[in-house]
Structures are given as C-alpha cells and as structure tokens.
Design an enzyme around this catalytic site. Structure first.
Site, PDB file in Angstrom:
ATOM      1  N   LYS A  10       0.890  -1.077   0.032  1.00  0.00           N
ATOM      2  CA  LYS A  10       0.003   0.056   0.092  1.00  0.00           C
ATOM      3  C   LYS A  10       0.865   1.270   0.117  1.00  0.00           C
ATOM      4  CE  LYS A  10      -3.642  -2.420   2.620  1.00  0.00           C
ATOM      5  NZ  LYS A  10      -4.372  -2.281   4.311  1.00  0.00           N
ATOM      6  N   TYR A  50     -11.983  -3.029  -3.670  1.00  0.00           N
ATOM      7  CA  TYR A  50     -12.313  -3.384  -2.013  1.00  0.00           C
ATOM      8  C   TYR A  50     -14.004  -3.104  -2.118  1.00  0.00           C
ATOM      9  CZ  TYR A  50      -7.898  -2.680   0.450  1.00  0.00           C
ATOM     10  OH  TYR A  50      -6.699  -2.880   0.836  1.00  0.00           O
ATOM     11  N   ASN A 123      -1.409  -0.436   7.545  1.00  0.00           N
ATOM     12  CA  ASN A 123      -0.789  -1.869   7.788  1.00  0.00           C
ATOM     13  C   ASN A 123      -0.042  -2.204   6.529  1.00  0.00           C
ATOM     14  OD1 ASN A 123      -3.043  -2.648   6.237  1.00  0.00           O
ATOM     15  ND2 ASN A 123      -4.168  -3.762   7.621  1.00  0.00           N
ATOM     16  N   HIS A 126      -1.593  -5.444   1.421  1.00  0.00           N
ATOM     17  CA  HIS A 126      -3.046  -6.466   1.069  1.00  0.00           C
ATOM     18  C   HIS A 126      -2.553  -7.655   0.638  1.00  0.00           C
ATOM     19  CE1 HIS A 126      -6.904  -7.388  -0.596  1.00  0.00           C
ATOM     20  NE2 HIS A 126      -6.207  -7.823  -1.708  1.00  0.00           N
ATOM     21  N   GLU A 137      -9.163 -10.733  -8.015  1.00  0.00           N
ATOM     22  CA  GLU A 137      -8.197  -9.606  -7.690  1.00  0.00           C
ATOM     23  C   GLU A 137      -7.004  -9.841  -8.717  1.00  0.00           C
ATOM     24  OE1 GLU A 137      -7.123  -9.631  -3.707  1.00  0.00           O
ATOM     25  OE2 GLU A 137      -8.935  -9.145  -2.962  1.00  0.00           O
TER      26      GLU A 137
END
Ligand code: IDP
Ligand code: MG
Length: 160
Positions: A10, A50, A123, A126, A137
C-alpha cells in the site's frame, strides 16, 4: 497446491521505503514474484478492488489511503501461496499482529486509534483472502501478458 495470490504494498509501505524489505521476506521463503508493477489507483478502481468494504464505516478512509499514491502490485506464486502470504503478512491490526509478521514488525497502530481519527488502519499490505478473491483480484490488477512462468532456484532445490 501451487497457487497465485495478489499482494499490494500500500502507499504507506511504498512511501516509507519498505518495498525492498517486504519483497525480501517473500523471496526468503521461496515464494516467486510472477508479476509486479506500480499502479496509482483512482477512486473507481479502489471501489472495484475493495467492493466488499464499500459502504462500511471505515471505507472512506480506506479509499483515501489506497489512492494516496502508487501501490506496488505483485502476483506471488508458491505452495498454498494464499495462506502462506497471509501468514507472513499477519492480522489486520498491527497492534495485535505478532512480531515476525510484516504488519507486526513495521507498524503498531490500533483499530481504536484509526477509528477515533477517522482514518484507515495503515498496515502496509494487502493480500488476497481466499481462492475466489485471488482469482478475481489477480484478473483486476494484471492481464495474462503481465504474468510470467519461470523457474527459480527454489523450484530446483526445494520443490523437486
Ligand atoms: P485485510 O487487509 O487484513 O484483509 P480487511 O478486513 O479486508 O483486512 O480490511 C481491508 C483494509 O481496511 C485493512 O487492511 C485496513 O487497512 C482497513 N480496515 C479494516 N478494518 C478497519 C477498521 O475497523 N478501521 C480502520 N481501517 C480498517
Ligand atoms: Mg481483506
């Protein structure tokens, strides 16, 4: 048994300069990067990635985070790669992610802190949650020509 899974570093991981260290963790256990590119997602693309979270309380913060800058998208291959990668990544909340996991080693933010601030949990990473998500995905982020089949030393020394 050999699976492919989608991994995104990310914008927080990219901008903090942790791409190399995180990729190293996957390489060390013998996982194979079969596709890789930097992508700056827009809001429409974020909603497709998402989709399961659109409408949730934390979604606006999550969309803001994932569109903040480029992400490093990777297709990672290996034995039970979906589960193996999630094991290396660790639980969603860095505060409770054990040491040794990527989220536990590179962050410590809590749900409570992120929710009080109205921001997404930063965090770093992904990873697809299951086979159906991985298939969907990977198709969203990569076309067939961007995915490569090749041998690494792990294929020769570990898998054979
Ligand atoms: P995962 O990334 O471990 O699969 P998901 O539940 O799919 O976790 O959530 C996607 C992302 O949304 C998380 O990685 C995190 O960045 C963010 N997020 C999830 N739940 C919350 C929350 O309760 N508050 C703030 N951000 C959250
Ligand atoms: Mg998820």
């Amino acid at each position: 048994m050999i699976q492919r899974t989608l991994v995104l570093l990310k914008p927080d991981a990219v901008q903090r300069g942790h791409m190399g260290e995180i990729i190293s963790r996957f390489e060390k256990v013998g996982l194979k990067m079969v596709a890789m590119k930097l992508v700056w997602a827009d809001k429409e693309f974020a909603k497709r990635h998402y989709a399961e979270h659109v409408g949730k309380k934390f979604y606006p913060g999550l969309e803001a985070l994932i569109t903040l800058g480029p992400v490093l998208a990777m297709a990672v291959e290996g034995i039970d790669a979906i589960e193996t990668v999630r094991k290396l990544v660790g639980p969603t909340e860095p505060k409770s992610a054990p040491p040794g996991t990527i989220r536990g080693d590179f962050a410590h933010v809590s749900y409570g802190y992120a929710d009080a601030k109205g921001i997404s949990i930063k965090n770093l990473i992904h990873a697809s949650a299951n086979e159906a998500d991985a298939k969907k995905e990977l198709a969203l982020w990569f076309n067939d020509k961007e995915m490569h089949s090749y041998k690494t030393v792990h294929d020769v020394h570990v898998l054979e």
